[in-house]
Design a protein around this motif. Structure first.
Motif: not given
Ligand code: GDP
Length: 199
Positions: A105-111, A139-147, A154-163, A172-173
């Protein structure tokens, strides 16, 4: 989707002891300190919900919360503890892997990923493992108020490149802040859509 009711149900180390209940489940996982408890509390509008299970000794458990009497939010133990021994890590990997692969019944994992950090090997490995097992994840990016928004992009692009080294398309992001509640509606609506699609 609005969360009107959120209640702690049970904590386990064995997927076989998780609620004998077919309602949909959504799991949240990430490195320790990524902001998982804060995100769960923000999403549910309950400042201390995840703390209930986050007290010492309970952090290494699979924690089930029932939301709106309709679906389970599952708080999984954080990975990547610097202090964890190899034996502890292997034990963790085994019971989490069993829960993730056997819970129908696990439908999605939020990483959860700390938006301030460069792509981390342990997170990439975990997401690749989900892919190998055909487990749907976001993918769930946290603490976006900190940058700044440019640093975030820039960091999302880096992640995308790696993925994209391993994947043909991005999962989904989501970008979130537990301080400002940014991203709350989008993430909850996404869960609502998945639940609706199964009804
Ligand atoms: P967990 O170990 O993954 O459950 O992480 P916590 O939710 O306990 O958060 C770890 C630290 O990050 C705490 O000091 C939180 O106050 C802080 N934190 C978590 N989410 C946010 C956020 O969205 N914005 C900011 N500024 N700090 C956050």
């Amino acid at each position: 989707m609005k969360i009107k009711k959120a209640e702690f149900v049970v904590s386990n180390t064995d997927h076989k002891l998780c609620p004998d209940d077919k309602r949909a489940e959504f799991a949240f996982i990430g490195r320790s300190n990524v902001g998982k408890s804060s995100l769960i509390n923000m999403l549910t509008g309950n400042k201390s919900l995840a703390k209930t299970s986050g007290r010492p000794g309970k952090t290494q458990l699979i924690n089930h919360f029932i939301i709106n009497d309709d679906w389970f939010l599952v708080d999984l133990p954080g990975y990547g503890y610097a202090k964890a021994s190899k034996v502890q890590r292997e034990k963790w990997e085994k019971f989490i892997a069993e829960y993730l692969t056997k819970r129908e019944q696990l439908l999605n994992i939020f990483v959860l990923l700390d938006s301030r950090l460069e792509p981390q090997k342990i997170d990439l490995e975990f997401m690749n493992w989900c892919g190998e097992k055909s487990l749907p994840f976001s993918m769930v990016f946290t603490k976006i108020d900190k940058l700044s928004s440019s640093a975030l992009q820039k960091n999302l692009t880096k992640y995308k490149k790696e993925m994209m080294k391993y994947w043909e398309a991005m999962p989904p992001v989501f970008t979130t802040s537990s301080d400002s509640a940014f991203g709350k509606e989008k993430l909850l609506n996404y869960i609502g859509q998945i639940i609706d699609a199964t009804k």
